[in-house]
Design a protein around this motif. Structure first.
Motif, PDB file in Angstrom:
ATOM      1  N   GLU A 110       0.831  -1.199   0.000  1.00 62.72           N
ATOM      2  CA  GLU A 110       0.000   0.000   0.000  1.00 62.72           C
ATOM      3  C   GLU A 110       0.867   1.251   0.000  1.00 62.72           C
ATOM      4  O   GLU A 110       1.996   1.248   0.500  1.00 62.72           O
ATOM      5  CB  GLU A 110      -0.908   0.046   1.237  1.00 62.72           C
ATOM      6  CG  GLU A 110      -1.842  -1.133   1.395  1.00 62.72           C
ATOM      7  CD  GLU A 110      -1.321  -2.161   2.358  1.00 62.72           C
ATOM      8  OE1 GLU A 110      -2.130  -2.878   2.983  1.00 62.72           O
ATOM      9  OE2 GLU A 110      -0.093  -2.252   2.508  1.00 62.72           O
ATOM     10  N   SER A 111       0.299   2.321  -0.527  1.00 62.12           N
ATOM     11  CA  SER A 111       0.952   3.625  -0.485  1.00 62.12           C
ATOM     12  C   SER A 111      -0.115   4.700  -0.597  1.00 62.12           C
ATOM     13  O   SER A 111      -1.274   4.406  -0.911  1.00 62.12           O
ATOM     14  CB  SER A 111       1.977   3.759  -1.615  1.00 62.12           C
ATOM     15  OG  SER A 111       1.341   3.645  -2.874  1.00 62.12           O
ATOM     16  N   GLY A 112       0.303   5.937  -0.346  1.00 62.80           N
ATOM     17  CA  GLY A 112      -0.604   7.060  -0.525  1.00 62.80           C
ATOM     18  C   GLY A 112      -1.185   7.630   0.750  1.00 62.80           C
ATOM     19  O   GLY A 112      -1.914   8.626   0.710  1.00 62.80           O
ATOM     20  N   GLY A 113      -0.883   7.008   1.877  1.00 64.61           N
ATOM     21  CA  GLY A 113      -1.396   7.544   3.129  1.00 64.61           C
ATOM     22  C   GLY A 113      -0.740   8.859   3.490  1.00 64.61           C
ATOM     23  O   GLY A 113       0.243   9.277   2.874  1.00 64.61           O
ATOM     24  N   GLY A 114      -1.304   9.525   4.493  1.00 64.84           N
ATOM     25  CA  GLY A 114      -0.732  10.789   4.924  1.00 64.84           C
ATOM     26  C   GLY A 114      -1.683  11.544   5.822  1.00 64.84           C
ATOM     27  O   GLY A 114      -2.660  10.989   6.329  1.00 64.84           O
ATOM     28  N   LEU A 115      -1.366  12.815   6.005  1.00 67.20           N
ATOM     29  CA  LEU A 115      -2.161  13.704   6.851  1.00 67.20           C
ATOM     30  C   LEU A 115      -2.991  14.617   5.963  1.00 67.20           C
ATOM     31  O   LEU A 115      -2.462  15.233   5.022  1.00 67.20           O
ATOM     32  CB  LEU A 115      -1.232  14.523   7.742  1.00 67.20           C
ATOM     33  CG  LEU A 115      -1.874  15.621   8.596  1.00 67.20           C
ATOM     34  CD1 LEU A 115      -2.821  15.014   9.626  1.00 67.20           C
ATOM     35  CD2 LEU A 115      -0.785  16.446   9.277  1.00 67.20           C
ATOM     36  N   VAL A 116      -4.273  14.711   6.260  1.00 67.51           N
ATOM     37  CA  VAL A 116      -5.167  15.553   5.468  1.00 67.51           C
ATOM     38  C   VAL A 116      -6.174  16.202   6.405  1.00 67.51           C
ATOM     39  O   VAL A 116      -6.505  15.643   7.457  1.00 67.51           O
ATOM     40  CB  VAL A 116      -5.878  14.713   4.376  1.00 67.51           C
ATOM     41  CG1 VAL A 116      -6.772  13.648   4.979  1.00 67.51           C
ATOM     42  CG2 VAL A 116      -6.645  15.597   3.412  1.00 67.51           C
ATOM     43  N   GLN A 117      -6.648  17.374   6.029  1.00 69.71           N
ATOM     44  CA  GLN A 117      -7.659  18.049   6.832  1.00 69.71           C
ATOM     45  C   GLN A 117      -9.039  17.455   6.556  1.00 69.71           C
ATOM     46  O   GLN A 117      -9.298  16.923   5.474  1.00 69.71           O
ATOM     47  CB  GLN A 117      -7.668  19.539   6.521  1.00 69.71           C
ATOM     48  CG  GLN A 117      -6.465  20.286   7.064  1.00 69.71           C
ATOM     49  CD  GLN A 117      -6.620  21.792   6.934  1.00 69.71           C
ATOM     50  OE1 GLN A 117      -7.304  22.277   6.043  1.00 69.71           O
ATOM     51  NE2 GLN A 117      -5.985  22.535   7.827  1.00 69.71           N
ATOM     52  N   ALA A 118      -9.896  17.581   7.530  1.00 68.01           N
ATOM     53  CA  ALA A 118     -11.277  17.126   7.358  1.00 68.01           C
ATOM     54  C   ALA A 118     -11.889  17.793   6.128  1.00 68.01           C
ATOM     55  O   ALA A 118     -11.683  18.992   5.887  1.00 68.01           O
ATOM     56  CB  ALA A 118     -12.086  17.443   8.600  1.00 68.01           C
ATOM     57  N   GLY A 119     -12.616  16.999   5.362  1.00 70.71           N
ATOM     58  CA  GLY A 119     -13.201  17.483   4.126  1.00 70.71           C
ATOM     59  C   GLY A 119     -12.320  17.265   2.914  1.00 70.71           C
ATOM     60  O   GLY A 119     -12.788  17.422   1.771  1.00 70.71           O
ATOM     61  N   GLY A 120     -11.083  16.897   3.141  1.00 68.39           N
ATOM     62  CA  GLY A 120     -10.147  16.684   2.040  1.00 68.39           C
ATOM     63  C   GLY A 120     -10.253  15.295   1.442  1.00 68.39           C
ATOM     64  O   GLY A 120     -11.128  14.500   1.809  1.00 68.39           O
TER      65      GLY A 120
ATOM     66  N   LEU B 114      -7.928  11.806  -0.304  1.00 71.37           N
ATOM     67  CA  LEU B 114      -6.695  11.043  -0.480  1.00 71.37           C
ATOM     68  C   LEU B 114      -6.995   9.872  -1.395  1.00 71.37           C
ATOM     69  O   LEU B 114      -8.122   9.358  -1.400  1.00 71.37           O
ATOM     70  CB  LEU B 114      -6.171  10.499   0.847  1.00 71.37           C
ATOM     71  CG  LEU B 114      -5.280  11.348   1.735  1.00 71.37           C
ATOM     72  CD1 LEU B 114      -4.929  10.594   3.003  1.00 71.37           C
ATOM     73  CD2 LEU B 114      -4.023  11.789   1.014  1.00 71.37           C
ATOM     74  N   ARG B 115      -5.973   9.436  -2.113  1.00 67.64           N
ATOM     75  CA  ARG B 115      -6.101   8.213  -2.887  1.00 67.64           C
ATOM     76  C   ARG B 115      -5.005   7.244  -2.465  1.00 67.64           C
ATOM     77  O   ARG B 115      -3.817   7.551  -2.570  1.00 67.64           O
ATOM     78  CB  ARG B 115      -6.000   8.465  -4.391  1.00 67.64           C
ATOM     79  CG  ARG B 115      -6.353   7.221  -5.206  1.00 67.64           C
ATOM     80  CD  ARG B 115      -6.297   7.445  -6.693  1.00 67.64           C
ATOM     81  NE  ARG B 115      -4.938   7.451  -7.202  1.00 67.64           N
ATOM     82  CZ  ARG B 115      -4.623   7.251  -8.485  1.00 67.64           C
ATOM     83  NH1 ARG B 115      -5.584   7.022  -9.372  1.00 67.64           N
ATOM     84  NH2 ARG B 115      -3.365   7.266  -8.864  1.00 67.64           N
ATOM     85  N   LEU B 116      -5.423   6.095  -1.990  1.00 64.57           N
ATOM     86  CA  LEU B 116      -4.502   5.034  -1.619  1.00 64.57           C
ATOM     87  C   LEU B 116      -4.331   4.079  -2.788  1.00 64.57           C
ATOM     88  O   LEU B 116      -5.274   3.838  -3.544  1.00 64.57           O
ATOM     89  CB  LEU B 116      -5.009   4.267  -0.401  1.00 64.57           C
ATOM     90  CG  LEU B 116      -5.338   5.075   0.844  1.00 64.57           C
ATOM     91  CD1 LEU B 116      -5.738   4.146   1.982  1.00 64.57           C
ATOM     92  CD2 LEU B 116      -4.193   5.980   1.249  1.00 64.57           C
ATOM     93  N   SER B 117      -3.138   3.527  -2.892  1.00 69.35           N
ATOM     94  CA  SER B 117      -2.845   2.539  -3.920  1.00 69.35           C
ATOM     95  C   SER B 117      -2.409   1.239  -3.266  1.00 69.35           C
ATOM     96  O   SER B 117      -1.784   1.246  -2.198  1.00 69.35           O
ATOM     97  CB  SER B 117      -1.725   3.035  -4.844  1.00 69.35           C
ATOM     98  OG  SER B 117      -2.091   4.224  -5.489  1.00 69.35           O
ATOM     99  N   CYS B 118      -2.715   0.147  -3.928  1.00 66.56           N
ATOM    100  CA  CYS B 118      -2.287  -1.169  -3.481  1.00 66.56           C
ATOM    101  C   CYS B 118      -1.743  -1.899  -4.703  1.00 66.56           C
ATOM    102  O   CYS B 118      -2.514  -2.297  -5.582  1.00 66.56           O
ATOM    103  CB  CYS B 118      -3.441  -1.937  -2.869  1.00 66.56           C
ATOM    104  SG  CYS B 118      -3.061  -3.660  -2.457  1.00 66.56           S
ATOM    105  N   ALA B 119      -0.429  -2.048  -4.741  1.00 67.25           N
ATOM    106  CA  ALA B 119       0.220  -2.731  -5.854  1.00 67.25           C
ATOM    107  C   ALA B 119       0.362  -4.207  -5.526  1.00 67.25           C
ATOM    108  O   ALA B 119       0.934  -4.566  -4.489  1.00 67.25           O
ATOM    109  CB  ALA B 119       1.583  -2.106  -6.123  1.00 67.25           C
ATOM    110  N   ALA B 120      -0.148  -5.035  -6.421  1.00 61.97           N
ATOM    111  CA  ALA B 120      -0.108  -6.478  -6.210  1.00 61.97           C
ATOM    112  C   ALA B 120       0.913  -7.123  -7.129  1.00 61.97           C
ATOM    113  O   ALA B 120       1.069  -6.720  -8.286  1.00 61.97           O
ATOM    114  CB  ALA B 120      -1.489  -7.073  -6.465  1.00 61.97           C
ATOM    115  N   SER B 121       1.602  -8.116  -6.616  1.00 61.41           N
ATOM    116  CA  SER B 121       2.541  -8.878  -7.429  1.00 61.41           C
ATOM    117  C   SER B 121       2.463 -10.343  -7.025  1.00 61.41           C
ATOM    118  O   SER B 121       1.918 -10.696  -5.981  1.00 61.41           O
ATOM    119  CB  SER B 121       3.964  -8.345  -7.259  1.00 61.41           C
ATOM    120  OG  SER B 121       4.365  -8.437  -5.908  1.00 61.41           O
ATOM    121  N   GLY B 122       3.011 -11.194  -7.875  1.00 61.40           N
ATOM    122  CA  GLY B 122       2.953 -12.618  -7.606  1.00 61.40           C
ATOM    123  C   GLY B 122       1.811 -13.256  -8.378  1.00 61.40           C
ATOM    124  O   GLY B 122       1.482 -12.832  -9.479  1.00 61.40           O
TER     125      GLY B 122
END
Length: 129
Positions: free
Chosen positions: A6-16, A18-26
């Motif tokens: 996973e990636s893309g997490g972080g700090l954001v203000q309420a109302g904002g 975010l987009r998280l990504s999940c890269a799969a392999s195998g």
């Protein structure tokens, strides 16, 4: 074996947003479903959203708390699943985990963590008020 990152997490203000990504392999070619779960401090891991493929159809599952705000999508060419989170609230603060379900024994309930065979390491999302 399937590896999820996973990636893309972080700090954001309420109302904002975010987009998280999940890269799969195998061994991802026969994935049955993909999901996002989250776990807030002191709480149990909870279901957020899932996507399932079956006989040419696509099914979506949402937790009531995120319906209308979060969406799940995939980029098959990149073997990546996305979680788009809009109108974020402080109560969305948690570690978000990506999970993959491969065909085999199935509970048939894609909101249950035990349905999923592989998990990522998680990414932190913090929503400030």
């Amino acid at each position: 074996q399937v590896q999820l990152v996973e990636s893309g997490g972080g700090l954001v203000q309420a109302g904002g947003s975010l987009r998280l990504s999940c890269a799969a392999s195998g061994r991802t070619f026969n994935t049955n479903a993909m999901a996002w779960f989250r776990q807030a401090p002191g709480k149990e891991r909870e279901f957020v959203i899932a996507i399932r493929w079956s006989v040419g159809n696509v099914y979506y599952y949402y937790a009531d708390s995120v319906k209308g705000r979060f969406t799940i999508s995939t980029d098959n060419a990149k073997n990546t699943v996305y979680l788009q989170m809009n109108s974020l609230k402080p109560e969305d603060t948690a570690v978000y985990y990506c999970a993959a379900d491969l065909p085999g024994s199935s509970s048939g309930n894609y909101r249950l963590s035990r349905e999923y065979d592989y998990w990522g390491q998680g990414t932190q999302v913090t929503v400030s008020s």
